[in-house]
Design a protein around this motif. Sequence first.
Motif, PDB file in Angstrom:
ATOM      1  N   TYR A 147      -8.188  38.100 -11.347  1.00 44.35           N
ATOM      2  CA  TYR A 147      -7.950  39.735 -11.852  1.00 44.35           C
ATOM      3  C   TYR A 147      -8.509  40.454 -10.726  1.00 44.35           C
ATOM      4  O   TYR A 147      -9.428  41.481 -10.889  1.00 44.35           O
ATOM      5  N   ARG A 148      -8.123  40.000  -9.355  1.00 41.82           N
ATOM      6  CA  ARG A 148      -8.150  41.069  -8.350  1.00 41.82           C
ATOM      7  C   ARG A 148      -6.989  41.578  -7.665  1.00 41.82           C
ATOM      8  O   ARG A 148      -6.281  42.494  -8.559  1.00 41.82           O
ATOM      9  N   CYS A 149      -6.621  41.261  -6.668  1.00 42.34           N
ATOM     10  CA  CYS A 149      -5.086  41.601  -6.028  1.00 42.34           C
ATOM     11  C   CYS A 149      -4.115  40.434  -6.823  1.00 42.34           C
ATOM     12  O   CYS A 149      -4.402  39.538  -7.277  1.00 42.34           O
ATOM     13  N   GLY A 150      -2.646  40.784  -6.708  1.00 41.73           N
ATOM     14  CA  GLY A 150      -1.679  39.868  -7.095  1.00 41.73           C
ATOM     15  C   GLY A 150      -1.097  40.171  -8.250  1.00 41.73           C
ATOM     16  O   GLY A 150      -1.863  40.732  -9.286  1.00 41.73           O
TER      17      GLY A 150
END
Lengths: 389, 389
Positions: A147-150
């Motif tokens: 649950y960060r980038c992408g």
Amino acid sequence: MVQPLVLPFIHAEWFETPAVVVHRPTLDRNIARMAALAADAKVALRPHVKAHKTVEIARRQRMAGTQGITVAKLGEAEVFAEAGFRDITVAYPVISAVKRDRLAALAARARVTTVADDLEQVDLLARMAEERAVTVGLWLKVDTGLYRCGIPTAEEDRAAAVVSRILLWEKRWREEPGGGVYFAGLLTHAGHAYGAESKEEVEAIAESEGEQLAALKKALQMRGLPTPALSAGSTPTAARVSKVPGISEIRPGNYVFNDRTQVRLGVANPEDCSLRVVARVVSRPTPDRCVIDAGSKTLALDQGAHGSSGLEGFGVVCGKEGLRVTRLSEEHGVIERPNSRVELPRVGQVVELIPNHACPVVNLTRRLGVVGEAGWEGWWSVDAQGRVE
Amino acid sequence: MVQPLVLPFIHAEWFETPAVVVHRPTLDRNIARMAALAADAKVALRPHVKAHKTVEIARRQRMAGTQGITVAKLGEAEVFAEAGFRDITVAYPVISAVKRDRLAALAARARVTTVADDLEQVDLLARMAEERAVTVGLWLKVDTGLYRCGIPTAEEDRAAAVVSRILLWEKRWREEPGGGVYFAGLLTHAGHAYGAESKEEVEAIAESEGEQLAALKKALQMRGLPTPALSAGSTPTAARVSKVPGISEIRPGNYVFNDRTQVRLGVANPEDCSLRVVARVVSRPTPDRCVIDAGSKTLALDQGAHGSSGLEGFGVVCGKEGLRVTRLSEEHGVIERPNSRVELPRVGQVVELIPNHACPVVNLTRRLGVVGEAGWEGWWSVDAQGRVE
């Protein structure tokens, strides 16, 4: 009991503390093991050099068998390109005109791939590549649970839209001479493994990481979008994810050092931790407290990686079971003994610590001391230290 | 709402992020205020330069009226001595032969004082000073409640024993030509003020800090041991402690910048925070989350100072009330919105943050951007960055 690897080889009175020291034989063993793991699994090994930022260590990794390197920041990429590394994945979004400019300069002298997770970014990078007549591979950055980038792997429509756009630009590049972008594949980092409570949980995350990539690849194929490669695998998840069918490469970084976090996760033993901090007791104001000259500016405040907080205190004091590093201010570490039978070290004595998280420790030092089988071997420069831009 | 001080003056597309930037007018105002506070209270101001490690800032402090500088490490002292600072307090125990050697070299070209809290250390420093024919002032390091280094002020016998030893060596130095040590006074750092819950608690700690020193001075006088000076006062406690009768000097550091911790303690307002971190949104994978390119390698993981943890999250996003920096990994900061009406910034936009603790932020960067009334003024080098040895 965790044994000191460095202390037997230094003259305490004349040794400058605090110091960050690598036990080279342990480092080399870690490097060889991961190379063997990748070879056995028939996946490429593209180590993340942000863990060490040190050209000498990257050379040792290359000697053991790697296929390029991974970096987090363009500043790191520039340092390693200057040192002769010619195959670099910038596993971080390249946003802004100034950074696209630097990416183009990098791509003019090395094989470069980077990540994207939205349409506008793809267009900007593709136009830059055309204008500057350079070629850049684009990975779709996908989220497998950190649950960060992408783009989350379950959002197949969004993923397909970005991949289609990359493939559109790739078609143009293949048809016309000059620069452009091509689709490199799907890339993820399952950093949430660092928050796991057990070895079993790490394994489950690793398996999910690989299978999510494989499933998204299949979904894209169903839409006629071929995926060239699948890139995954950090130090805790590399072993398991590399066995998932279809995985092409792993990008572990921390494994060269290991640290207290990897030990907590069941991924390494304390004797596999090649990075040690040597600090001196500078005060012992009470029988139950001593103070060392390594604080948060040396040991870092991490109690895990990725903001996880699975550890108590700030490091393991080697050879001194029962001592706890209970507090850090910037230049002071406070060591206490919860059990009064444990003897605290005296003022002037040096202690050896295994840090909670090796990567930020290296980022805080300009140089790494090196100890080999026969003793002190000198210093390695941390060449890309602090190159966060 | 906290206003951005830096963003109005930069061209986002071409501005390299992450960057640590100083708003110079605010910095200068902070410097002038503390100088006025010290002048009003008739105490010397000996700022702790470990907060900024920057020669240009120390020069501005000197112009505003200071009496020497304080450093934590010999490496810092060497950098500032090289830059022409000639009155330096090394407020950190100098242990080991190699560091005594460096202290002697420093004392050969500047007026140097340092701290001691045990007999053996006094003897070692005194012998070094005699052998090397240099003069070093020794402060008795006392503990007023931080429970780190130093003799607790209540332990008058222990304090008297160390002071007596220093005075014995001082007598010898006064009688014979050559090098030696003299008694500088009592020095403390009430860093536990950083863990206070309210402005009132900070004031109470400050008052206690000063009164403990004054009481110990009196107790030593009763034993015939004269105390030349009392040194105390950090940024949160300086104003109050400087009013305690007998206090000679204050050593605040952080005040040049201030930060979210000082705001929490009621010591500064957000508009007094001269240090800002400029970061770029590099990904916005969901409507509720965006990711900036400042992680723990830029903002640091501190949630206070001295290991205190009074703050939630990792910084204030200026001009964007309601956004929270909820997680940091090394190169990523995750911003979320607990309240869905708050709009998240878009990919490519820059944001300005006030860090939790300015000191480690500066230690992580090689340079400080400078913004003045009329715009961008250039870069200052963080000259003593990472000089932890």
